[in-house]
Structure formats: structure tokens, C-alpha cells
Design a protein around this motif. Structure first.
Motif, PDB file in Angstrom:
ATOM      1  N   ARG A 142      -2.475  -1.302 -20.882  1.00 55.82           N
ATOM      2  CA  ARG A 142      -3.256  -2.205 -20.159  1.00 55.82           C
ATOM      3  C   ARG A 142      -2.353  -3.185 -20.970  1.00 55.82           C
ATOM      4  O   ARG A 142      -2.496  -3.215 -22.203  1.00 55.82           O
ATOM      5  CB  ARG A 142      -4.370  -1.058 -21.410  1.00 55.82           C
ATOM      6  CG  ARG A 142      -5.926  -2.324 -21.167  1.00 55.82           C
ATOM      7  CD  ARG A 142      -6.730  -1.377 -21.721  1.00 55.82           C
ATOM      8  NE  ARG A 142      -7.072  -0.925 -23.503  1.00 55.82           N
ATOM      9  CZ  ARG A 142      -7.010  -1.584 -24.705  1.00 55.82           C
ATOM     10  NH1 ARG A 142      -7.785  -3.090 -24.024  1.00 55.82           N
ATOM     11  NH2 ARG A 142      -7.210  -0.728 -26.353  1.00 55.82           N
TER      12      ARG A 142
ATOM     13  N   GLN B 181       1.920   4.695 -22.862  1.00 56.97           N
ATOM     14  CA  GLN B 181       1.763   6.416 -22.223  1.00 56.97           C
ATOM     15  C   GLN B 181       2.973   5.812 -20.699  1.00 56.97           C
ATOM     16  O   GLN B 181       3.347   6.436 -19.762  1.00 56.97           O
ATOM     17  CB  GLN B 181       1.084   6.669 -21.078  1.00 56.97           C
ATOM     18  CG  GLN B 181       0.499   7.078 -22.030  1.00 56.97           C
ATOM     19  CD  GLN B 181       0.560   8.789 -22.836  1.00 56.97           C
ATOM     20  OE1 GLN B 181       1.248   9.404 -22.777  1.00 56.97           O
ATOM     21  NE2 GLN B 181       0.486   8.620 -23.889  1.00 56.97           N
TER      22      GLN B 181
ATOM     23  N   LEU C 128      -1.935   2.956  -9.593  1.00 62.49           N
ATOM     24  CA  LEU C 128      -3.033   2.334  -9.263  1.00 62.49           C
ATOM     25  C   LEU C 128      -3.639   1.226 -10.315  1.00 62.49           C
ATOM     26  O   LEU C 128      -3.173   1.220 -11.885  1.00 62.49           O
ATOM     27  CB  LEU C 128      -4.917   3.300  -9.889  1.00 62.49           C
ATOM     28  CG  LEU C 128      -4.927   4.364  -8.489  1.00 62.49           C
ATOM     29  CD1 LEU C 128      -5.108   5.441  -8.972  1.00 62.49           C
ATOM     30  CD2 LEU C 128      -4.856   3.753  -6.704  1.00 62.49           C
TER      31      LEU C 128
ATOM     32  N   TYR D 124      -5.211  -2.964 -15.995  1.00 59.44           N
ATOM     33  CA  TYR D 124      -4.488  -1.535 -16.423  1.00 59.44           C
ATOM     34  C   TYR D 124      -3.614  -1.088 -15.331  1.00 59.44           C
ATOM     35  O   TYR D 124      -3.724  -1.138 -14.238  1.00 59.44           O
ATOM     36  CB  TYR D 124      -6.065   0.184 -16.439  1.00 59.44           C
ATOM     37  CG  TYR D 124      -6.774  -0.824 -16.992  1.00 59.44           C
ATOM     38  CD1 TYR D 124      -8.117  -1.594 -16.835  1.00 59.44           C
ATOM     39  CD2 TYR D 124      -6.818  -0.721 -18.294  1.00 59.44           C
ATOM     40  CE1 TYR D 124      -9.150  -2.138 -17.235  1.00 59.44           C
ATOM     41  CE2 TYR D 124      -8.146  -0.327 -19.212  1.00 59.44           C
ATOM     42  CZ  TYR D 124      -9.217  -1.430 -18.525  1.00 59.44           C
ATOM     43  OH  TYR D 124     -10.401  -1.558 -19.408  1.00 59.44           O
TER      44      TYR D 124
ATOM     45  N   TYR E  19      -1.742   2.159 -14.055  1.00 62.81           N
ATOM     46  CA  TYR E  19      -2.360   4.243 -13.796  1.00 62.81           C
ATOM     47  C   TYR E  19      -1.355   4.789 -13.144  1.00 62.81           C
ATOM     48  O   TYR E  19      -1.253   3.622 -11.826  1.00 62.81           O
ATOM     49  CB  TYR E  19      -3.283   4.496 -13.805  1.00 62.81           C
ATOM     50  CG  TYR E  19      -4.662   4.174 -14.815  1.00 62.81           C
ATOM     51  CD1 TYR E  19      -5.476   2.958 -14.739  1.00 62.81           C
ATOM     52  CD2 TYR E  19      -5.656   5.149 -15.259  1.00 62.81           C
ATOM     53  CE1 TYR E  19      -6.376   2.737 -15.260  1.00 62.81           C
ATOM     54  CE2 TYR E  19      -6.372   5.130 -16.579  1.00 62.81           C
ATOM     55  CZ  TYR E  19      -7.337   3.945 -16.148  1.00 62.81           C
ATOM     56  OH  TYR E  19      -7.963   3.521 -17.021  1.00 62.81           O
TER      57      TYR E  19
ATOM     58  N   TYR F   6     -12.820  -1.303 -12.517  1.00 60.53           N
ATOM     59  CA  TYR F   6     -12.870  -0.970 -11.369  1.00 60.53           C
ATOM     60  C   TYR F   6     -11.119  -1.092 -10.259  1.00 60.53           C
ATOM     61  O   TYR F   6     -11.042  -1.829 -11.044  1.00 60.53           O
ATOM     62  CB  TYR F   6     -13.585  -2.693 -10.662  1.00 60.53           C
ATOM     63  CG  TYR F   6     -15.142  -2.789 -11.317  1.00 60.53           C
ATOM     64  CD1 TYR F   6     -15.122  -3.497 -12.320  1.00 60.53           C
ATOM     65  CD2 TYR F   6     -16.191  -2.501 -10.267  1.00 60.53           C
ATOM     66  CE1 TYR F   6     -16.495  -2.921 -13.117  1.00 60.53           C
ATOM     67  CE2 TYR F   6     -17.189  -2.215 -10.701  1.00 60.53           C
ATOM     68  CZ  TYR F   6     -17.908  -3.114 -11.951  1.00 60.53           C
ATOM     69  OH  TYR F   6     -19.298  -2.836 -12.566  1.00 60.53           O
ATOM     70  N   PHE F   7     -11.170  -0.246  -9.621  1.00 60.93           N
ATOM     71  CA  PHE F   7      -9.922  -0.132  -8.702  1.00 60.93           C
ATOM     72  C   PHE F   7      -9.356  -0.618  -7.601  1.00 60.93           C
ATOM     73  O   PHE F   7      -9.805  -1.090  -6.749  1.00 60.93           O
ATOM     74  CB  PHE F   7      -9.860   1.829  -9.345  1.00 60.93           C
ATOM     75  CG  PHE F   7      -9.653   2.056 -10.900  1.00 60.93           C
ATOM     76  CD1 PHE F   7     -10.583   2.607 -11.501  1.00 60.93           C
ATOM     77  CD2 PHE F   7      -8.355   2.107 -11.077  1.00 60.93           C
ATOM     78  CE1 PHE F   7     -10.787   3.070 -12.682  1.00 60.93           C
ATOM     79  CE2 PHE F   7      -8.104   3.421 -11.863  1.00 60.93           C
ATOM     80  CZ  PHE F   7      -9.403   3.444 -12.628  1.00 60.93           C
ATOM     81  N   GLY F   8      -8.623  -0.924  -7.431  1.00 64.60           N
ATOM     82  CA  GLY F   8      -7.489  -0.971  -6.630  1.00 64.60           C
ATOM     83  C   GLY F   8      -6.680   0.240  -5.636  1.00 64.60           C
ATOM     84  O   GLY F   8      -7.538   1.376  -6.006  1.00 64.60           O
ATOM     85  N   PRO F   9      -6.947  -0.325  -4.047  1.00 62.74           N
ATOM     86  CA  PRO F   9      -6.470   0.746  -2.911  1.00 62.74           C
ATOM     87  C   PRO F   9      -5.673   1.630  -3.716  1.00 62.74           C
ATOM     88  O   PRO F   9      -5.326   3.120  -3.046  1.00 62.74           O
ATOM     89  CB  PRO F   9      -6.512   0.449  -1.903  1.00 62.74           C
ATOM     90  CG  PRO F   9      -6.216  -1.701  -2.241  1.00 62.74           C
ATOM     91  CD  PRO F   9      -6.795  -1.355  -3.425  1.00 62.74           C
TER      92      PRO F   9
ATOM     93  N   GLN G 117      -1.457   8.046 -10.688  1.00 64.18           N
ATOM     94  CA  GLN G 117      -1.870   9.326 -10.024  1.00 64.18           C
ATOM     95  C   GLN G 117      -1.022   9.969  -9.100  1.00 64.18           C
ATOM     96  O   GLN G 117      -0.459   9.780  -8.611  1.00 64.18           O
ATOM     97  CB  GLN G 117      -3.255   8.861  -9.470  1.00 64.18           C
ATOM     98  CG  GLN G 117      -4.022  10.284  -8.783  1.00 64.18           C
ATOM     99  CD  GLN G 117      -5.064   9.686  -8.432  1.00 64.18           C
ATOM    100  OE1 GLN G 117      -5.163   8.645  -7.914  1.00 64.18           O
ATOM    101  NE2 GLN G 117      -6.065  10.846  -7.933  1.00 64.18           N
TER     102      GLN G 117
ATOM    103  N   ARG H 270       0.670  -1.344   0.042  1.00 66.55           N
ATOM    104  CA  ARG H 270       0.129   0.248   0.285  1.00 66.55           C
ATOM    105  C   ARG H 270       0.601   1.307   0.233  1.00 66.55           C
ATOM    106  O   ARG H 270       0.375   1.900  -0.838  1.00 66.55           O
ATOM    107  CB  ARG H 270      -0.723  -0.474   1.016  1.00 66.55           C
ATOM    108  CG  ARG H 270      -1.907  -0.952   1.331  1.00 66.55           C
ATOM    109  CD  ARG H 270      -3.646  -0.391  -0.014  1.00 66.55           C
ATOM    110  NE  ARG H 270      -3.807   0.610   0.324  1.00 66.55           N
ATOM    111  CZ  ARG H 270      -4.200   1.092   0.906  1.00 66.55           C
ATOM    112  NH1 ARG H 270      -5.357   0.151   1.435  1.00 66.55           N
ATOM    113  NH2 ARG H 270      -4.546   2.124   0.412  1.00 66.55           N
TER     114      ARG H 270
ATOM    115  N   GLY I 191      -3.437  15.738  -7.093  1.00 68.17           N
ATOM    116  CA  GLY I 191      -4.162  17.114  -7.733  1.00 68.17           C
ATOM    117  C   GLY I 191      -4.249  16.420  -8.695  1.00 68.17           C
ATOM    118  O   GLY I 191      -4.846  17.412  -9.029  1.00 68.17           O
ATOM    119  N   GLN I 192      -4.376  15.333  -9.112  1.00 65.11           N
ATOM    120  CA  GLN I 192      -4.637  15.105 -10.937  1.00 65.11           C
ATOM    121  C   GLN I 192      -5.502  13.493 -11.161  1.00 65.11           C
ATOM    122  O   GLN I 192      -5.939  13.147  -9.910  1.00 65.11           O
ATOM    123  CB  GLN I 192      -3.132  14.265 -11.753  1.00 65.11           C
ATOM    124  CG  GLN I 192      -2.399  15.775 -11.467  1.00 65.11           C
ATOM    125  CD  GLN I 192      -1.021  16.644 -12.350  1.00 65.11           C
ATOM    126  OE1 GLN I 192      -0.882  15.321 -13.300  1.00 65.11           O
ATOM    127  NE2 GLN I 192      -0.199  17.213 -12.186  1.00 65.11           N
ATOM    128  N   GLY I 193      -6.075  13.570 -12.331  1.00 65.68           N
ATOM    129  CA  GLY I 193      -6.618  12.606 -11.991  1.00 65.68           C
ATOM    130  C   GLY I 193      -5.572  11.560 -12.643  1.00 65.68           C
ATOM    131  O   GLY I 193      -4.607  11.774 -12.832  1.00 65.68           O
ATOM    132  N   PRO I 194      -5.854  10.226 -12.343  1.00 66.64           N
ATOM    133  CA  PRO I 194      -4.916   9.068 -12.547  1.00 66.64           C
ATOM    134  C   PRO I 194      -4.870   9.494 -14.598  1.00 66.64           C
ATOM    135  O   PRO I 194      -5.915   9.620 -15.132  1.00 66.64           O
ATOM    136  CB  PRO I 194      -6.116   7.911 -12.601  1.00 66.64           C
ATOM    137  CG  PRO I 194      -7.231   8.043 -11.535  1.00 66.64           C
ATOM    138  CD  PRO I 194      -7.213   9.555 -11.627  1.00 66.64           C
TER     139      PRO I 194
END
Lengths: 118, 115
Positions: free
Chosen positions: A48, A59, A91, A33, A35, A108-111, A37, A9, A40-43
Motif C-alpha cells: 500500500r 506481505q 489487482l 494498493y 493485491y 476502488y479496483f481496476g480490472p 488474488q 489485462r 477461488g480466493q479473495g484478494p
């Protein structure tokens, strides 16, 4: 039903050290996927997988980042060597993928794993 | 090019107030998907809703409602009678109607509900 599992984590490392993140997707989900992050921004998508094939890694900074998804289930994302700018939350997400009619899946995302590079 | 704009960086309201989170998107596709995700302090992105571009009906789920207006390229999210547990960062996202399964996220709106 278990969700997406990620470990660790939290991770704190010094720059130039290697680091690896692990992800176990939802059972039966073919698409996985990774990602990144930033604060202050989106993933933003890094890579993929459709089963074990990386179908979009445009990317992913390939000079230091690598990923694998052996057997089309679990996946590992590695950074070597890490730089200060790699500090972020990483993520993992999964979706049904093939068989969902070719339409954009719900992911669906993990923590996430919060990486701090000192 | 695809783009999602969430102009509200932070919103703070008192509990029980209604609050609307704005989302404006850009795409050249005629068919696409829109999503809302919630990210509580624990960090996990929680899926809230997925909407097809060809279905402009508004949707209500408990205290949550979504207003999709294709004419203004907006997909706004309203929480009625907000609660402290609604405090989180909310992300709007846009996906292509293809096998690409790639979605673009906005920068998020941090919502704080004060008791």
C-alpha cells in the motif's frame, strides 16, 4: 470519471522471466494498493502506498517482487524472476487516503492483470 | 486477529428467486467497517456498500439489502428477485477504524442465476 486503469489485462510468461504490471489510479486518490488474488480466493494485499511512500509492504515477497510509485500517481509492480506459483490475478486499487478522516477508505479496483507462468 | 468467513462457496438459484449471501466476521476492534464487493466475470471488483460498525441500521438499495447484526458478527447480503446479471462472485470484507486502510477479504461466494 475514469476508474482505475491497469495494463496489460493478460500476460503469459515462462518461469524465470521478468514481468511488470502498470496501474493508473483514480484522479485525486492518494492511496494505491496492489493485491494478489489466487484462484477461488479473495484478494490479499501486497503493498500500500500513501502518495509515493510505501507504508505497508509486509506481505510483499521482497526477494522477487518490487514496486514503485514515482510522483505519487502511477505505479508499477514487478516480478523478477517469476515462479509457477506467481500465477494469479494482480489487482490495483485506489482510495482517497489522506484527508478522509483517518478512517478506512473505500477502495476502488481496476480490472486486474491475469498472469500465467508456464 | 481479523477474519471474514463466507461459508457458502457456491449458490445457484433460478431467476427471480431471492438469495441471501452470508458473511461472518471476527475482530477485537470495537469500531470497524464492513464492505461488500461484486466481481463479475470481467474480473473487476465493484464496490457495493460500506457500513460502519456503530450504525446497525439495515440498508436497502433497489433489489439489494444488507442485514448487519453486531450481536452475531454477521453482515448478510440479500438480492431480491434475482437476475442473470447478478451472476458473479461476491466478497465480504472487514476494515479497521483507523488510518491503516487495510481490509481483509473473505474467500467469496460464487452466485449463479439460471434463466
Amino acid at each position: 470519471e475514469a476508474g482505475v486503469v491497469q495494463s496489460p489485462r493478460y500476460k503469459i510468461i515462462e518461469k524465470k522471466q521478468p514481468v511488470a504490471f502498470w496501474c493508473n489510479p483514480i484522479s485525486g486518490h492518494n492511496t494505491l494498493y496492489w493485491y494478489r488474488q489466487n484462484l477461488g480466493q479473495g484478494p490479499e494485499l501486497l503493498i500500500r502506498y500513501e502518495n509515493e511512500e510505501a507504508v505497508d509492504d509486509s506481505q510483499l515477497p521482497k526477494d522477487r517482487f518490487s514496486a514503485e510509485r514515482l510522483k505519487g500517481v502511477d505505479s508499477t509492480l514487478k516480478i523478477q524472476p517469476a515462479e509457477l506459483g506467481d500465477s494469479a490475478v494482480y489487482l490495483c486499487a485506489s482510495s482517497l487516503g489522506q484527508g478522509s478522516g483517518g478512517r478506512t477508505d473505500t477502495q476502488y479496483f481496476g480490472p486486474g492483470t491475469r498472469l500465467t507462468v508456464l | 486477529a481479523q477474519k471474514v468467513t463466507q461459508a457458502q462457496t457456491e449458490i445457484s438459484v433460478v431467476e427471480k428467486e431471492d438469495v441471501t449471501l452470508d458473511c461472518v466476521y471476527e475482530t477485537r476492534d470495537t469500531t470497524y467497517y464492513l464492505f461488500w464487493y461484486k466481481q463479475p466475470p470481467s474480473g473487476e471488483l465493484v464496490f457495493l456498500i460500506r457500513r460502519n460498525s456503530f450504525d446497525e441500521q439495515n440498508e436497502i438499495s433497489g433489489r439489494y439489502s444488507w442485514n448487519f447484526q453486531k450481536s452475531t458478527s454477521s453482515f448478510n447480503f440479500t438480492i431480491t428477485a434475482s437476475q442473470v446479471v447478478d451472476s458473479a462472485v461476491y466478497f465480504c470484507a472487514l476494515g479497521r477504524y483507523s488510518s491503516a486502510s487495510k481490509i481483509i477479504f473473505g474467500s467469496g461466494t460464487r452466485l449463479s442465476i439460471r434463466p
